[in-house]
Design a protein around this motif. Structure first.
Motif, PDB file in Angstrom:
ATOM      1  N   ALA A   1      16.922  18.041 -71.915  1.00  0.00           N
ATOM      2  CA  ALA A   1      15.943  18.224 -70.850  1.00  0.00           C
ATOM      3  C   ALA A   1      16.602  18.732 -69.574  1.00  0.00           C
ATOM      4  CB  ALA A   1      15.226  16.902 -70.584  1.00  0.00           C
ATOM      5  N   PRO A   2      15.988  19.726 -68.923  1.00  0.00           N
ATOM      6  CA  PRO A   2      16.561  20.259 -67.683  1.00  0.00           C
ATOM      7  C   PRO A   2      16.189  19.420 -66.475  1.00  0.00           C
ATOM      8  CG  PRO A   2      14.575  21.460 -68.209  1.00  0.00           C
ATOM      9  CD  PRO A   2      14.794  20.472 -69.334  1.00  0.00           C
ATOM     10  N   ASN A   3      16.966  19.556 -65.417  1.00  0.00           N
ATOM     11  CA  ASN A   3      16.596  18.995 -64.123  1.00  0.00           C
ATOM     12  C   ASN A   3      15.602  19.939 -63.460  1.00  0.00           C
ATOM     13  OD1 ASN A   3      18.524  16.834 -64.311  1.00  0.00           O
ATOM     14  ND2 ASN A   3      20.115  18.327 -63.844  1.00  0.00           N
ATOM     15  N   LEU A   4      14.855  19.429 -62.494  1.00  0.00           N
ATOM     16  CA  LEU A   4      13.900  20.241 -61.743  1.00  0.00           C
ATOM     17  C   LEU A   4      14.175  20.098 -60.260  1.00  0.00           C
ATOM     18  CD1 LEU A   4      11.284  21.968 -61.533  1.00  0.00           C
ATOM     19  CD2 LEU A   4      10.003  19.805 -61.482  1.00  0.00           C
ATOM     20  N   GLN A   5      14.336  21.237 -59.591  1.00  0.00           N
ATOM     21  CA  GLN A   5      14.516  21.253 -58.140  1.00  0.00           C
ATOM     22  C   GLN A   5      13.475  22.181 -57.524  1.00  0.00           C
ATOM     23  OE1 GLN A   5      18.546  22.406 -57.248  1.00  0.00           O
ATOM     24  NE2 GLN A   5      19.448  20.583 -58.174  1.00  0.00           N
ATOM     25  N   ILE A   6      12.881  21.723 -56.433  1.00  0.00           N
ATOM     26  CA  ILE A   6      11.848  22.506 -55.752  1.00  0.00           C
ATOM     27  C   ILE A   6      12.233  22.683 -54.285  1.00  0.00           C
ATOM     28  CG2 ILE A   6       9.424  22.550 -55.024  1.00  0.00           C
ATOM     29  CD1 ILE A   6       8.720  21.032 -57.570  1.00  0.00           C
ATOM     30  N   ALA A   7      12.080  23.892 -53.790  1.00  0.00           N
ATOM     31  CA  ALA A   7      12.292  24.193 -52.370  1.00  0.00           C
ATOM     32  C   ALA A   7      10.970  24.661 -51.778  1.00  0.00           C
ATOM     33  CB  ALA A   7      13.359  25.259 -52.192  1.00  0.00           C
ATOM     34  N   LEU A   8      10.827  24.517 -50.465  1.00  0.00           N
ATOM     35  CA  LEU A   8       9.558  24.844 -49.820  1.00  0.00           C
ATOM     36  C   LEU A   8       9.794  25.622 -48.533  1.00  0.00           C
ATOM     37  CD1 LEU A   8       6.448  24.448 -49.688  1.00  0.00           C
ATOM     38  CD2 LEU A   8       6.876  22.281 -48.507  1.00  0.00           C
ATOM     39  N   TYR A   9       9.098  26.746 -48.419  1.00  0.00           N
ATOM     40  CA  TYR A   9       9.103  27.550 -47.189  1.00  0.00           C
ATOM     41  C   TYR A   9       7.668  27.752 -46.731  1.00  0.00           C
ATOM     42  CZ  TYR A   9      14.012  28.980 -47.393  1.00  0.00           C
ATOM     43  OH  TYR A   9      15.386  28.988 -47.390  1.00  0.00           O
TER      44      TYR A   9
ATOM     45  N   TYR B   1       8.662  34.147 -38.005  1.00  0.00           N
ATOM     46  CA  TYR B   1       7.595  33.175 -38.307  1.00  0.00           C
ATOM     47  C   TYR B   1       7.807  32.567 -39.698  1.00  0.00           C
ATOM     48  CZ  TYR B   1       5.524  35.573 -34.332  1.00  0.00           C
ATOM     49  OH  TYR B   1       5.314  36.137 -33.100  1.00  0.00           O
ATOM     50  N   ILE B   2       9.065  32.212 -39.961  1.00  0.00           N
ATOM     51  CA  ILE B   2       9.460  31.655 -41.261  1.00  0.00           C
ATOM     52  C   ILE B   2      10.231  30.364 -41.031  1.00  0.00           C
ATOM     53  CG2 ILE B   2      10.974  32.008 -43.276  1.00  0.00           C
ATOM     54  CD1 ILE B   2      10.417  35.054 -42.870  1.00  0.00           C
ATOM     55  N   GLN B   3      10.006  29.375 -41.890  1.00  0.00           N
ATOM     56  CA  GLN B   3      10.741  28.115 -41.789  1.00  0.00           C
ATOM     57  C   GLN B   3      11.049  27.552 -43.166  1.00  0.00           C
ATOM     58  OE1 GLN B   3       8.583  24.572 -40.637  1.00  0.00           O
ATOM     59  NE2 GLN B   3      10.308  23.804 -39.454  1.00  0.00           N
ATOM     60  N   GLN B   4      12.308  27.146 -43.342  1.00  0.00           N
ATOM     61  CA  GLN B   4      12.647  26.381 -44.538  1.00  0.00           C
ATOM     62  C   GLN B   4      12.204  24.943 -44.284  1.00  0.00           C
ATOM     63  OE1 GLN B   4      16.552  24.448 -45.991  1.00  0.00           O
ATOM     64  NE2 GLN B   4      16.660  26.534 -46.829  1.00  0.00           N
ATOM     65  N   VAL B   5      11.184  24.523 -44.984  1.00  0.00           N
ATOM     66  CA  VAL B   5      10.675  23.161 -44.840  1.00  0.00           C
ATOM     67  C   VAL B   5      11.541  22.188 -45.632  1.00  0.00           C
ATOM     68  CG1 VAL B   5       8.647  21.668 -45.131  1.00  0.00           C
ATOM     69  CG2 VAL B   5       8.338  24.088 -44.565  1.00  0.00           C
ATOM     70  N   LEU B   6      12.047  22.662 -46.776  1.00  0.00           N
ATOM     71  CA  LEU B   6      12.879  21.821 -47.631  1.00  0.00           C
ATOM     72  C   LEU B   6      13.739  22.707 -48.516  1.00  0.00           C
ATOM     73  CD1 LEU B   6      13.469  18.896 -48.707  1.00  0.00           C
ATOM     74  CD2 LEU B   6      11.680  19.305 -50.414  1.00  0.00           C
ATOM     75  N   GLY B   7      15.054  22.438 -48.539  1.00  0.00           N
ATOM     76  CA  GLY B   7      15.926  23.116 -49.484  1.00  0.00           C
ATOM     77  C   GLY B   7      15.721  22.558 -50.880  1.00  0.00           C
ATOM     78  N   PHE B   8      16.429  23.078 -51.856  1.00  0.00           N
ATOM     79  CA  PHE B   8      16.244  22.596 -53.223  1.00  0.00           C
ATOM     80  C   PHE B   8      16.444  21.083 -53.292  1.00  0.00           C
ATOM     81  CE2 PHE B   8      17.251  27.005 -54.851  1.00  0.00           C
ATOM     82  CZ  PHE B   8      15.974  27.214 -55.349  1.00  0.00           C
ATOM     83  N   SER B   9      15.455  20.401 -53.844  1.00  0.00           N
ATOM     84  CA  SER B   9      15.482  18.942 -53.915  1.00  0.00           C
ATOM     85  C   SER B   9      14.854  18.474 -55.220  1.00  0.00           C
ATOM     86  CB  SER B   9      14.713  18.340 -52.734  1.00  0.00           C
ATOM     87  OG  SER B   9      14.610  16.933 -52.852  1.00  0.00           O
ATOM     88  N   ASP B  10      15.413  17.390 -55.776  1.00  0.00           N
ATOM     89  CA  ASP B  10      14.787  16.755 -56.939  1.00  0.00           C
ATOM     90  C   ASP B  10      14.129  15.429 -56.546  1.00  0.00           C
ATOM     91  OD1 ASP B  10      16.963  15.133 -56.499  1.00  0.00           O
ATOM     92  OD2 ASP B  10      17.891  15.437 -58.452  1.00  0.00           O
ATOM     93  N   ASP B  11      14.029  15.202 -55.241  1.00  0.00           N
ATOM     94  CA  ASP B  11      13.399  13.993 -54.716  1.00  0.00           C
ATOM     95  C   ASP B  11      11.889  14.247 -54.611  1.00  0.00           C
ATOM     96  OD1 ASP B  11      12.349  11.944 -53.105  1.00  0.00           O
ATOM     97  OD2 ASP B  11      14.199  11.730 -51.966  1.00  0.00           O
ATOM     98  N   LEU B  12      11.133  13.745 -55.578  1.00  0.00           N
ATOM     99  CA  LEU B  12       9.704  14.059 -55.653  1.00  0.00           C
ATOM    100  C   LEU B  12       8.915  13.507 -54.474  1.00  0.00           C
ATOM    101  CD1 LEU B  12       9.011  13.609 -59.482  1.00  0.00           C
ATOM    102  CD2 LEU B  12       9.702  15.648 -58.229  1.00  0.00           C
ATOM    103  N   ASP B  13       9.327  12.355 -53.962  1.00  0.00           N
ATOM    104  CA  ASP B  13       8.649  11.806 -52.784  1.00  0.00           C
ATOM    105  C   ASP B  13       8.880  12.697 -51.570  1.00  0.00           C
ATOM    106  OD1 ASP B  13       7.643   9.641 -54.150  1.00  0.00           O
ATOM    107  OD2 ASP B  13       9.277   8.300 -53.596  1.00  0.00           O
TER     108      ASP B  13
ATOM    109  N   VAL C   1      16.058  23.876 -63.576  1.00  0.00           N
ATOM    110  CA  VAL C   1      14.968  24.775 -63.194  1.00  0.00           C
ATOM    111  C   VAL C   1      14.857  24.734 -61.673  1.00  0.00           C
ATOM    112  CG1 VAL C   1      12.487  25.210 -63.319  1.00  0.00           C
ATOM    113  CG2 VAL C   1      13.713  24.385 -65.341  1.00  0.00           C
ATOM    114  N   LYS C   2      14.943  25.891 -61.041  1.00  0.00           N
ATOM    115  CA  LYS C   2      14.860  25.980 -59.585  1.00  0.00           C
ATOM    116  C   LYS C   2      13.624  26.791 -59.204  1.00  0.00           C
ATOM    117  CE  LYS C   2      19.803  25.421 -58.717  1.00  0.00           C
ATOM    118  NZ  LYS C   2      20.936  25.799 -57.857  1.00  0.00           N
ATOM    119  N   ILE C   3      12.722  26.158 -58.454  1.00  0.00           N
ATOM    120  CA  ILE C   3      11.484  26.809 -58.042  1.00  0.00           C
ATOM    121  C   ILE C   3      11.364  26.755 -56.525  1.00  0.00           C
ATOM    122  CG2 ILE C   3       8.965  26.729 -58.137  1.00  0.00           C
ATOM    123  CD1 ILE C   3       9.169  25.503 -60.899  1.00  0.00           C
ATOM    124  N   ALA C   4      11.211  27.920 -55.912  1.00  0.00           N
ATOM    125  CA  ALA C   4      10.980  27.994 -54.463  1.00  0.00           C
ATOM    126  C   ALA C   4       9.524  28.385 -54.218  1.00  0.00           C
ATOM    127  CB  ALA C   4      11.913  29.010 -53.821  1.00  0.00           C
ATOM    128  N   LEU C   5       8.815  27.563 -53.455  1.00  0.00           N
ATOM    129  CA  LEU C   5       7.434  27.848 -53.069  1.00  0.00           C
ATOM    130  C   LEU C   5       7.415  28.446 -51.669  1.00  0.00           C
ATOM    131  CD1 LEU C   5       5.658  24.545 -54.201  1.00  0.00           C
ATOM    132  CD2 LEU C   5       5.843  26.680 -55.466  1.00  0.00           C
TER     133      LEU C   5
END
Length: 390
Positions: free
Chosen positions: A90-98, A111-123, A50-54
């Protein structure tokens, strides 16, 4: 003979089409289909993800939105703890943040920045969320969607659930890049764009936030981003917090990265607790789940995954309690910590089951008027289309 070979090839292709998907259909197997199955198992991508970009607006008026994201991240993670994709597990979960719409960001980049690419590192995801600050700026929705589509590795596995959530409060039409063009590109990549307007529902419709979602089959929601997140305290919270402290002691950091990451683990516990005890409880529940994986810096996870050879680790890379120990002694220590962790995680999960029952009985309303509600509703609908179940 040539025709027979062609016929067999067509049959194999049709078999592949039938089998390929989130939940394979059951077929009676003969020798030929067993051979075909072996070929497919080898060729078919196995990473069910599962890939989710915020995409979060961090302009001046969005402090409430960012606070909701910080408080409710763990609800989203915990939603996928028990998810299954058909018969594939069970699927893996990856979250990206912009972030977008912030004057502190480069005007050249819109005025856009990729704060984090897809990551499964919850911390790491938590750390990046807590690093966000707000400042006034121009908010280009089409541009940030297109940027995330181009920069992130969405993959080509049709089984994967790929979603974007864009939240903000200015017209969806701002900027030179047409949001409709970005939506077309999203559909080509099988990415669903969900829009969350921070303000009045009808105003969001008039400013094209709903249309932006509809173009990709996504959900449109309007939320009160300044609304304080209300958590329900339960009799199990204090015990879970104490168990979380015990859980941390089962981690064995190694290498330069380990020293850094174990501190980040503690820092994110503190960040959650500073928001509210209930947030810290939700984070602890996430840490007791299969989605909290730290094999890059923790010997217990690394040993379980077979990604580290104990004989190859230098003594100076180990914590003080393991320096000058033999490989057999280190292995024994790791296995002891593994059992401790397993027991603590089980206790947290059992307490959380009781906690969720308590919350369900005492919840006065089931509001969608916040980031969590908007996201979870969209996730449930769109995950069902990919045959995800809970």
């Amino acid at each position: 003979m040539k025709f027979a070979q062609q016929l067999f090839g067509i049959g194999l292709s049709l078999f592949a089409i039938t089998l390929y998907g989130c939940e394979p259909k059951k077929n009676s197997l003969n020798k030929q289909t067993i051979i075909a199955q072996a070929v497919l198992d080898k060729e078919k991508p196995s990473n069910n993800t599962v890939k989710i970009a915020l995409l979060l607006d961090t302009s001046n008026s969005m402090d409430g939105l960012i606070n909701q994201a910080k408080a409710q991240l763990w609800d989203i993670v915990n939603k996928f703890t028990h998810a299954k994709c058909g018969n594939q597990g069970a699927p893996n979960l990856q979250i990206a943040l912009y972030q977008y719409g912030n004057d502190n960001l480069s005007s050249r980049e819109g005025y856009i920045q990729q704060v984090l690419g897809f990551s499964d590192d919850l911390d790491e995801i938590s750390e990046k969320l807590f690093s966000l600050t707000t400042n006034g700026g121009e908010e280009y929705c089409g541009k940030v969607i297109q940027t995330a589509l181009g920069q992130l590795d969405w993959g080509k596995n049709p089984d994967n659930l790929k979603m974007m959530f864009i939240a903000g409060n200015e017209p969806f039409t701002q900027g030179k890049l047409n949001y409709e063009d970005a939506a077309i590109n999203a559909k080509e990549k099988d990415v669903i764009v969900n829009t969350i307007f921070c303000g009045d529902y009808q105003q969001g419709i008039h400013t094209q936030w709903k249309h932006g979602a509809t173009l990709t089959g996504g959900e449109y929601t309007a939320i009160d981003h300044n609304r304080r997140v209300v958590h329900i305290d339960t009799p199990y919270d204090d015990v879970i917090i104490k168990l979380n402290s015990k859980l941390n002691k089962t981690y064995i950091s190694y290498g330069a990265l380990g020293k850094k990451k174990i501190q980040i683990q503690l820092d994110q516990d503190d960040n959650a607790m500073e928001m509210e005890e209930a947030v810290a409880v939700k984070r602890a529940v996430s840490k007791s789940s299969r989605l909290y994986k730290n094999s890059k810096w923790d010997l217990v996870d690394a040993y379980a995954e077979g990604t580290v050879a104990l004989g190859n680790i230098n003594s100076d890379e180990l914590p003080s309690e393991l320096k000058n120990k033999t490989s057999k002694e280190i292995e024994s220590y790791i296995l002891k910590k593994k059992e401790e962790r397993k027991k603590i995680q089980k206790e947290i999960q059992e307490l959380n089951a009781k906690r969720e029952i308590y919350i369900a009985k005492n919840r006065k309303e089931n509001s969608k008027d916040n980031l969590e509600g908007a996201m979870l509703e969209a996730i449930e609908k769109q995950a069902a289309q990919k045959n995800y179940k809970w």
